[in-house]
Design a protein around this motif. Sequence first.
Motif, PDB file in Angstrom:
ATOM      1  N   UNK A 137      -1.160  -3.779 -14.018  1.00  0.00           N
ATOM      2  CA  UNK A 137      -1.274  -2.609 -13.150  1.00  0.00           C
ATOM      3  C   UNK A 137      -0.521  -2.895 -11.859  1.00  0.00           C
ATOM      4  N   UNK A 138      -0.303  -1.876 -11.029  1.00  0.00           N
ATOM      5  CA  UNK A 138       0.453  -2.057  -9.776  1.00  0.00           C
ATOM      6  C   UNK A 138      -0.361  -2.895  -8.791  1.00  0.00           C
ATOM      7  N   UNK A 139       0.094  -4.085  -8.556  1.00  0.00           N
ATOM      8  CA  UNK A 139      -0.563  -4.991  -7.622  1.00  0.00           C
ATOM      9  C   UNK A 139      -1.701  -5.779  -8.230  1.00  0.00           C
ATOM     10  N   UNK A 140      -2.006  -5.570  -9.509  1.00  0.00           N
ATOM     11  CA  UNK A 140      -3.122  -6.287 -10.119  1.00  0.00           C
ATOM     12  C   UNK A 140      -2.961  -6.260 -11.641  1.00  0.00           C
ATOM     13  N   UNK A 141      -4.092  -6.433 -12.393  1.00  0.00           N
ATOM     14  CA  UNK A 141      -4.077  -6.418 -13.853  1.00  0.00           C
ATOM     15  C   UNK A 141      -5.498  -6.161 -14.343  1.00  0.00           C
ATOM     16  N   UNK A 166       6.961  -4.575   4.903  1.00  0.00           N
ATOM     17  CA  UNK A 166       6.866  -3.644   3.788  1.00  0.00           C
ATOM     18  C   UNK A 166       5.437  -3.129   3.631  1.00  0.00           C
ATOM     19  N   UNK A 167       5.320  -1.878   3.225  1.00  0.00           N
ATOM     20  CA  UNK A 167       4.025  -1.311   2.853  1.00  0.00           C
ATOM     21  C   UNK A 167       4.262  -0.144   1.900  1.00  0.00           C
ATOM     22  N   UNK A 168       3.273   0.122   1.021  1.00  0.00           N
ATOM     23  CA  UNK A 168       3.439   1.203   0.064  1.00  0.00           C
ATOM     24  C   UNK A 168       2.058   1.629  -0.436  1.00  0.00           C
ATOM     25  N   UNK A 169       1.989   2.866  -0.904  1.00  0.00           N
ATOM     26  CA  UNK A 169       0.744   3.418  -1.450  1.00  0.00           C
ATOM     27  C   UNK A 169       1.053   4.123  -2.763  1.00  0.00           C
ATOM     28  N   UNK A 170       0.278   3.807  -3.801  1.00  0.00           N
ATOM     29  CA  UNK A 170       0.444   4.456  -5.101  1.00  0.00           C
ATOM     30  C   UNK A 170      -0.938   4.674  -5.714  1.00  0.00           C
ATOM     31  N   UNK A 186      -3.291   1.124  -1.441  1.00  0.00           N
ATOM     32  CA  UNK A 186      -2.292   0.744  -0.429  1.00  0.00           C
ATOM     33  C   UNK A 186      -2.219  -0.770  -0.310  1.00  0.00           C
ATOM     34  N   UNK A 187      -0.997  -1.251  -0.137  1.00  0.00           N
ATOM     35  CA  UNK A 187      -0.775  -2.675   0.075  1.00  0.00           C
ATOM     36  C   UNK A 187       0.195  -2.857   1.245  1.00  0.00           C
ATOM     37  N   UNK A 188       0.056  -3.963   1.986  1.00  0.00           N
ATOM     38  CA  UNK A 188       0.918  -4.261   3.135  1.00  0.00           C
ATOM     39  C   UNK A 188       1.288  -5.732   3.140  1.00  0.00           C
ATOM     40  N   UNK A 189       2.512  -6.018   3.606  1.00  0.00           N
ATOM     41  CA  UNK A 189       2.979  -7.404   3.702  1.00  0.00           C
ATOM     42  C   UNK A 189       2.793  -7.958   5.097  1.00  0.00           C
ATOM     43  N   UNK A 190       2.175  -7.188   6.005  1.00  0.00           N
ATOM     44  CA  UNK A 190       2.013  -7.645   7.386  1.00  0.00           C
ATOM     45  C   UNK A 190       0.768  -8.516   7.511  1.00  0.00           C
TER      46      UNK A 190
END
Length: 630
Positions: A539-543, A483-487, A491-495
């Motif tokens: 927040x997305x992926x954090x706080x 999985x990977x996504x950018x907002x 960007x974040x990746x699970x690899x």
Amino acid sequence: MGRYERSKSAILLGFLVLNLTQLVMGRFVVEKNSLRVTSPDSIKGTHDSAIGNFGIPQYGGSMSGTVVYPKENQKGCKTFSDFGSSFKPKSGAMPNFLLVDRGDCLFALKVWNAQNAGASAVLVADEVDEALITMDSPEEERSSAKYIENITIPSALIEKSFGEKLKKAISAGEMVSVNLDWREAVPHPDDRVEYELWTNSNDECGFKCDMLMNFVKDFKGAAQILEKGGYTQFTPHYITWYCPQAFTVSKQCKSQCINHGRYCAPDPEQDFSTGYDGKDVVLENLRQLCVFRVANETKKPWIWWDYVTDFQIRCPMKEKKYNKECADMVIKSLGLDLKKIEKCMGDSDADSDNSVLKEEQEAQVGKGSRGDVTILPTLVVNNRQYRGKLAKGAVLKALCAGFEETTEPAVCLSNDVETNECLDNNGGCWQDKAANLTACKDTFRGRVCECPVVNGVQFRGDGYSSCAATGPGRCKINNGGCWQDTRDGRSFSACMDHEGGKCACPPGFKGDGVKSCEDVDECKDKKACQCAECSCKNTWGSYDCSCSGDLLYIRDHDTCISKRATEVKSGWAAVWVILIGLGMAGGGGFLVYKYRWRSYMDSEIRAIMAQYMPLDSQNEVPNHVSDDRA
């Protein structure tokens, strides 16, 4: 299973076999070829011989040779080298056809020993006066499997009386020359060959099952080329039989049969208390028949070969995968309509006929020149049963013999069959269209599904439904399948790019790492910003944390501190900035004042001196004080 149960099972199996035997008794056709004696004149003539069901008969051709009868080991049950015998022809001489007597050992062993001694063909003389029979290989003789599959010479059974004539002529010192002819063994009326393969989905029934499975895999490429070119019309068939009415409610019939005893198959392990049941085999046989029917509706009947070979590879009994779930995966990978196949199969629990299997039982009965099918596997070419080794080269020779002269396709005139099975539906293998990756590899023996190596990165998986990049560099190729996504520019990746790395959601996310990673709400239940004065915003992926009032949040220590110390430091910094600024302004003003004063003094001095001593560059210096001229 107790002695009584074993006895009952044996009796039931006997009834099943008896029913099948009664069904076909008197209708089994022995496939024959012509044997013509050309010398000596005393026994010249043409005789029938029964083609052996192993080795490689020369369909479409003929062989000439000299008959030899050994002085020792006349039944051929022992190795001829033990007797110092060799039947290799001398240079320039005709091939030797070894004549041996029937009895004491397997037909195939006689032929194997003769082949090793140099014979080019074998004639087996019957020991009793009877009609010709078909020499077959044993059903489950593991010890003989290796040599049976390596027999390459043809063989035939001859009648006892004819055998006696040959022996008498040889003992009299006559040179007995014969011609074995298979040119009319297969009808060849037109430019298309129709053939059937009577097969079985059971892959644990011994040597013959192994031979059948290997043949299907090996012959698939040639079969599909012939079918796609319109040169052949192929139809698969499966043998079933019924359970006697008196036993339909017994445990054995229920485990071996479907549709209340109408369609049965033997228990694969011959043990009704464990493993797979005969009805499992019947159901898979039925499924394979329906796969062919549905594929035929789409004008692609050759997909049957893909399904059968893939099912053998992916769903073997020994791995406990011989089931509907595994079969459905294979069907889906080949792009077939699963609902149509299930509809074709019908209800196996119904107390009524199954139309597909009923047609199979009717087709099993011979019609015209073709006898009933009682041997598994059996190949039928142009309504004539094939005899010989079930191998690609031998079968292809028989199929080519079924074409009318001069109408044979190119494959019959060449030793090679070239095809690229990966071009159609990617061969049913895994693929990533976005990254242009595929597990399909085309080979001479047909396509294989193997995960690829891309730029040094190895993909691993079953090759059919999944392949994933592994090891260093995996994240550079399709993000390693993770999985990977950018907002909002983040960007974040699970690899995880290292040897043995897997897909794992990064900190701040949760999920399987492959299909999805969902944001974790760190603010929920005070998982973050735990100090009393803290307030949390997810927040997305954090706080983000903040403090109330005039306090400042320190994230490393998850605490709030007063802003006063910061304000004091900030006030002195401002004072110093002002002082330095004033100092720099004063210095700049002094330099400007000094420069302008020096310029003024220089001009005054130059004016005074010019009145007394004019400069070279001046002819006349005007009065500096005033000018009286009108």
